[in-house]
Design an enzyme around this catalytic site. Structure first.
Site, PDB file in Angstrom:
ATOM      1  N   GLY A  97       0.807  -1.223   0.000  1.00  0.00           N
ATOM      2  CA  GLY A  97       0.000   0.000   0.000  1.00  0.00           C
ATOM      3  C   GLY A  97       0.833   1.263   0.000  1.00  0.00           C
ATOM      4  O   GLY A  97       0.313   2.363  -0.221  1.00  0.00           O
ATOM      5  N   ASP A 257       1.216 -11.334   7.123  1.00  0.00           N
ATOM      6  CA  ASP A 257       1.810 -10.558   6.021  1.00  0.00           C
ATOM      7  C   ASP A 257       3.190 -10.038   6.405  1.00  0.00           C
ATOM      8  O   ASP A 257       3.895  -9.489   5.557  1.00  0.00           O
ATOM      9  CB  ASP A 257       0.896  -9.401   5.610  1.00  0.00           C
ATOM     10  CG  ASP A 257       0.498  -8.510   6.770  1.00  0.00           C
ATOM     11  OD1 ASP A 257      -0.034  -9.055   7.765  1.00  0.00           O
ATOM     12  OD2 ASP A 257       0.734  -7.302   6.709  1.00  0.00           O
TER      13      ASP A 257
END
Ligand code: AMP
Ligand code: MG
Length: 492
Positions: A97, A257
């Site tokens: 992101g 993650d």
């Protein structure tokens, strides 16, 4: 100067296997333009290890590349897709992101390394985020990665820290920054989850085969390779977490993650090191339940590995119950494998090279005493080396004045040969300097106010953490008794 769409001359011998072979696993993307990229810190030693032209990169052009606003020739910048369990809750779509994989280079040892930017602007995975990073956390990641490297812990590393010329609002207005990071890959447990959750077995197989070729090439084409690959990931995590525990490191955000398949420590967000021994230490402002507390890290690694196992099931065996059974045979021994790794790390810390039956009990006895008396976790092991040299007073004081354990340890150590020589070996595995929260924080505060001297001083000692650095004793000291508890923050 606006660089978007611009290309730098050939500064990297890129060989971008992920961009080439893994279509569908990423979105090709460019970094955002930024007003005034400026190099804050360039990692000369790492640049040399990567075979890069340091003179050409430690320049304004290099700053633009590492800020993400100038695309280096041969790079294929992309935002990687991944999912992940964050604090136990599944998010199907996380991804880079605020990061980009710029490309891969082959280092001077022949190993493939990712060059990756963190803070280079919004991507299709940004969700509500601004795509940015700021100077304090960027330099924190720089410092801790370099310490881990110096301490022999597998880790991603900072190649450069740059400011962008922007001012960004976090809890105050702070300098915008980008970290150029090097990793042996950015494939995470969450990368597997992304495609597993979509039920896309062929994509999963493609990812597993790519990852095996990259990290466990001896398994390529082998029978049962997916299960064996899973065992390798398990072993790397067991070894990694044991190393963390030996240093008092709390990762702080062990989401799936943030667990790299390579076995490197990745994503130094809210991480911190314990000062006084505390098995339940938590530093992250958002970890209210203590999910990622110091002593819970091995269990969390196991939990994350179970999530990876779930992803791999259709590759392990087309028959689901046979796959589950096979995966369990690999997963079940994790606690035992971890215990062995931990004991190896801890035996070295107390000077034991050869293994004896009573060693586990000796270590457990020490951990019990530590829980009670809460000595400084780093300095205790240096004091223990001094005890081996004949001065047991400081170590005894740190254990509440009790000599019983010390005497048992000393008679055990006597069977290892010359105690003075063992003490020197202990000092080579027990750092004198660690990135203590209070020293890191004051270095980052100064850097944010444009004074880099404390950062450079701290980086200097923690990059050679086992040696005494005359005149820098203050950086080895625990925090003053009246200092406030350390709180760290994610996503900054
Ligand atoms: P982290 O906790 O840093 O590992 O990040 C978890 C997820 O949040 C990843 O998908 C990141 O890319 C994303 N993220 C974190 N900070 C930002 C930000 N400032 N802007 C956009 N995405 C972000
Ligand atoms: Mg992350």
């Amino acid at each position: 100067m606006r660089h978007i769409g611009g290309m730098s001359a050939s500064l990297f011998a890129f060989d971008n296997s992920f961009a080439r072979d893994m279509e569908g696993f990423f979105v090709p993307w460019q970094g955002a333009a930024c007003p005034a990229p400026k190099m804050v810190k360039f990692n000369l030693a790492l640049a040399k290890e990567l075979g890069l032209d340091a003179d050409a990169l430690d320049t304004p052009e290099g700053a633009s590349i590492f800020a993400g606003s100038l695309s280096p020739e041969g790079g294929s910048p992309l935002a990687m897709a991944y999912a992940g369990h964050q604090f136990g809750h599944y998010s199907p779509r996380l991804g880079d992101g605020r990061a980009l994989l710029v490309g891969e280079v082959i280092d001077t040892h022949g190993a493939r390394r990712d060059i990756h930017l963190k803070g280079s602007g919004k991507t299709p995975f940004s969700r509500g985020g601004d795509g940015k990073a700021v100077l304090g956390p960027v330099l924190r990641e720089y410092l801790i990665g370099e310490f881990m490297q110096a301490a022999g812990v597998p880790t991603t590393r900072a190649l450069a820290a740059v400011t962008t010329g922007e001012t960004i609002y976090r809890d105050a207005l702070v300098p915008g920054a980008v970290l150029a990071r090097v990793a042996s890959s950015h494939i995470r447990v969450g990368t597997f989850q992304f495609f597993a959750a979509q039920g896309d077995v062929e994509k999963l197989r493609q990812l597993a085969d790519y990852t095996i070729a990259r990290h466990d090439p001896d398994l390529v084409g082998e029978e049962g390779r997916y299960l064996r690959f899973f065992a390798r990931v398990r072993d790397r995590q067991a070894a990694l977490i044991a190393r963390w525990m030996g240093l008092g490191f709390v990762h702080g955000v062990m989401n799936t993650d943030n667990m790299a398949i390579s076995g490197e420590t990745i994503d130094y967000g809210p991480c911190a090191f314990i000062d006084a021994y505390d098995p339940l230490a938590v530093f992250s402002s958002i970890d209210h339940a203590g999910r990622y507390a110091f002593s819970r890290q091995p269990n969390i690694a196991l939990w994350n590995l179970a999530r990876l196992a779930e992803c791999l099931l259709p590759l392990i065996n087309a028959d689901d119950s046979a796959a589950v059974e096979a995966a369990n045979t690999v997963l079940a021994p994790f606690p035992e494998i971890y215990a062995r790794e931990w004991s190896r790390v801890m035996r070295a810390k107390i000077g034991l090279e050869h293994e004896e039956e009573g060693d586990a009990a000796l270590l457990q006895g020490l951990m019990r005493l530590m829980s009670t008396h809460k000595p400084d976790f780093t300095l205790f092991f240096r004091a223990l080396a001094d005890a081996a040299r004949g001065d047991a007073m400081p170590a005894r004081a740190m254990l509440g004045g009790d000599s019983t354990w010390l005497e048992a340890w000393q008679s055990r150590l006597a069977r290892e040969g010359d105690a003075g020589a063992r003490a020197d070996v202990m000092d080579r595995v027990n750092p004198l300097y660690i990135p203590r929260n209070h020293t890191v924080q004051s270095a980052l505060d100064a850097a944010t106010a444009a004074d880099l001297a404390p950062f450079e001083r701290l980086l200097g000692v923690i990059s050679a953490p086992f040696a005494a650095h005359p005149g820098q004793e203050d950086l080895a000291a625990p925090p003053p008794a009246d200092s406030p508890p350390c709180v760290t923050f994610c996503g900054t």
